[in-house]
Design a protein around this motif. Structure first.
Motif, PDB file in Angstrom:
ATOM      1  N   ALA A  98       0.656  -1.183   0.289  1.00  0.00           N
ATOM      2  CA  ALA A  98       0.206  -0.291  -0.276  1.00  0.00           C
ATOM      3  C   ALA A  98       1.065   0.740  -0.219  1.00  0.00           C
ATOM      4  O   ALA A  98       0.671   2.129  -0.805  1.00  0.00           O
ATOM      5  CB  ALA A  98      -0.972   0.145   1.362  1.00  0.00           C
ATOM      6  N   LYS A  99       1.846   1.036   0.922  1.00  0.00           N
ATOM      7  CA  LYS A  99       2.497   1.921   1.143  1.00  0.00           C
ATOM      8  C   LYS A  99       3.422   2.316  -0.994  1.00  0.00           C
ATOM      9  O   LYS A  99       3.845   3.593  -1.150  1.00  0.00           O
ATOM     10  CB  LYS A  99       3.806   1.929   2.022  1.00  0.00           C
ATOM     11  CG  LYS A  99       3.111   2.477   3.246  1.00  0.00           C
ATOM     12  CD  LYS A  99       4.441   2.388   4.262  1.00  0.00           C
ATOM     13  CE  LYS A  99       3.954   3.091   5.568  1.00  0.00           C
ATOM     14  NZ  LYS A  99       4.893   2.906   6.439  1.00  0.00           N
ATOM     15  N   LYS A 100       3.930   1.653  -1.177  1.00  0.00           N
ATOM     16  CA  LYS A 100       4.123   1.554  -2.233  1.00  0.00           C
ATOM     17  C   LYS A 100       3.668   2.073  -3.388  1.00  0.00           C
ATOM     18  O   LYS A 100       3.963   2.903  -4.227  1.00  0.00           O
ATOM     19  CB  LYS A 100       4.865   0.060  -3.651  1.00  0.00           C
ATOM     20  CG  LYS A 100       6.184  -0.391  -2.524  1.00  0.00           C
ATOM     21  CD  LYS A 100       7.531   0.761  -2.137  1.00  0.00           C
ATOM     22  CE  LYS A 100       8.698   0.116  -2.274  1.00  0.00           C
ATOM     23  NZ  LYS A 100       9.865   0.539  -2.877  1.00  0.00           N
ATOM     24  N   ASP A 145       2.966   5.799  -2.781  1.00  0.00           N
ATOM     25  CA  ASP A 145       4.415   6.733  -3.110  1.00  0.00           C
ATOM     26  C   ASP A 145       4.432   6.797  -5.023  1.00  0.00           C
ATOM     27  O   ASP A 145       5.223   8.085  -5.285  1.00  0.00           O
ATOM     28  CB  ASP A 145       5.581   6.187  -2.520  1.00  0.00           C
ATOM     29  CG  ASP A 145       5.719   5.721  -0.865  1.00  0.00           C
ATOM     30  OD1 ASP A 145       4.620   7.038  -0.299  1.00  0.00           O
ATOM     31  OD2 ASP A 145       6.190   5.190  -0.467  1.00  0.00           O
ATOM     32  N   ASN A 146       3.773   5.931  -5.320  1.00  0.00           N
ATOM     33  CA  ASN A 146       4.023   5.959  -7.079  1.00  0.00           C
ATOM     34  C   ASN A 146       2.817   6.880  -7.899  1.00  0.00           C
ATOM     35  O   ASN A 146       2.870   6.325  -9.214  1.00  0.00           O
ATOM     36  CB  ASN A 146       4.461   4.596  -7.644  1.00  0.00           C
ATOM     37  CG  ASN A 146       5.329   3.817  -6.958  1.00  0.00           C
ATOM     38  OD1 ASN A 146       6.696   5.087  -7.284  1.00  0.00           O
ATOM     39  ND2 ASN A 146       6.021   3.080  -6.801  1.00  0.00           N
ATOM     40  N   GLY A 147       1.821   6.607  -6.724  1.00  0.00           N
ATOM     41  CA  GLY A 147       0.592   7.414  -7.041  1.00  0.00           C
ATOM     42  C   GLY A 147      -0.971   6.478  -7.682  1.00  0.00           C
ATOM     43  O   GLY A 147      -1.272   6.775  -8.296  1.00  0.00           O
ATOM     44  N   VAL A 148      -0.565   5.294  -7.769  1.00  0.00           N
ATOM     45  CA  VAL A 148      -0.958   4.492  -7.917  1.00  0.00           C
ATOM     46  C   VAL A 148      -2.367   4.226  -7.415  1.00  0.00           C
ATOM     47  O   VAL A 148      -2.970   4.474  -5.914  1.00  0.00           O
ATOM     48  CB  VAL A 148      -0.858   3.140  -7.974  1.00  0.00           C
ATOM     49  CG1 VAL A 148      -1.275   2.128  -8.551  1.00  0.00           C
ATOM     50  CG2 VAL A 148       0.648   2.884  -8.676  1.00  0.00           C
ATOM     51  N   GLY A 190      -0.479   2.610 -18.239  1.00  0.00           N
ATOM     52  CA  GLY A 190       0.462   2.497 -19.570  1.00  0.00           C
ATOM     53  C   GLY A 190       1.627   3.042 -18.429  1.00  0.00           C
ATOM     54  O   GLY A 190       2.586   3.105 -18.879  1.00  0.00           O
ATOM     55  N   ARG A 191       1.072   3.469 -17.610  1.00  0.00           N
ATOM     56  CA  ARG A 191       2.805   4.831 -16.701  1.00  0.00           C
ATOM     57  C   ARG A 191       3.906   3.944 -16.031  1.00  0.00           C
ATOM     58  O   ARG A 191       3.578   2.859 -15.336  1.00  0.00           O
ATOM     59  CB  ARG A 191       2.340   5.610 -15.910  1.00  0.00           C
ATOM     60  CG  ARG A 191       2.422   7.107 -15.371  1.00  0.00           C
ATOM     61  CD  ARG A 191       1.391   7.693 -14.490  1.00  0.00           C
ATOM     62  NE  ARG A 191       0.677   6.535 -13.479  1.00  0.00           N
ATOM     63  CZ  ARG A 191       1.435   7.220 -11.840  1.00  0.00           C
ATOM     64  NH1 ARG A 191       2.984   6.439 -11.986  1.00  0.00           N
ATOM     65  NH2 ARG A 191       0.716   6.521 -10.925  1.00  0.00           N
ATOM     66  N   GLN A 192       5.007   4.317 -16.292  1.00  0.00           N
ATOM     67  CA  GLN A 192       5.435   4.132 -15.845  1.00  0.00           C
ATOM     68  C   GLN A 192       5.983   3.994 -14.407  1.00  0.00           C
ATOM     69  O   GLN A 192       5.510   4.735 -13.553  1.00  0.00           O
ATOM     70  CB  GLN A 192       7.055   4.062 -16.514  1.00  0.00           C
ATOM     71  CG  GLN A 192       7.458   3.111 -17.227  1.00  0.00           C
ATOM     72  CD  GLN A 192       8.239   2.164 -17.300  1.00  0.00           C
ATOM     73  OE1 GLN A 192       7.863   0.984 -16.445  1.00  0.00           O
ATOM     74  NE2 GLN A 192       7.820   1.035 -18.964  1.00  0.00           N
ATOM     75  N   VAL A 193       6.571   3.256 -13.516  1.00  0.00           N
ATOM     76  CA  VAL A 193       6.294   3.324 -12.056  1.00  0.00           C
ATOM     77  C   VAL A 193       7.077   3.418 -11.332  1.00  0.00           C
ATOM     78  O   VAL A 193       8.465   2.648 -11.948  1.00  0.00           O
ATOM     79  CB  VAL A 193       5.011   3.128 -11.593  1.00  0.00           C
ATOM     80  CG1 VAL A 193       3.745   3.351 -11.679  1.00  0.00           C
ATOM     81  CG2 VAL A 193       4.875   1.097 -11.174  1.00  0.00           C
TER      82      VAL A 193
END
Length: 75
Positions: free
Chosen positions: A14-16, A19-22, A72-75
């Motif tokens: 959840a934190k990841k 942090d990546n806006g997912v 399709g966005r890179q995280v």
């Protein structure tokens, strides 16, 4: 299981995601994105893909476009 227990179990993931806006709500679009990828690989035109997916999943074509862009966005 309480919400606290669930969040504690998946805390690192959840934190990841945060942090990546997912957005966790995007899990709703996983099968739609798989269909999108398959149709692109098969060589279908984008306008047809967006139309077909919107009919298939009951959402607007604009929603499909936004979801595809996010997926399709890179995280």
């Amino acid at each position: 299981m309480k919400q606290y227990e669930f969040l504690k179990a998946v805390e690192s993931v959840a934190k990841k995601m945060f942090d990546n806006g997912v957005n966790a709500a995007d899990v709703e679009y996983l099968s739609m994105y798989e269909d999108y990828e398959r149709m692109v690989a098969e060589g279908h035109k984008m306008t047809f893909i967006f139309y077909w997916l919107s009919e298939q999943y009951g959402v607007s074509e604009r929603t499909i476009i936004r979801a595809v862009k996010r997926m399709g966005r890179q995280v």
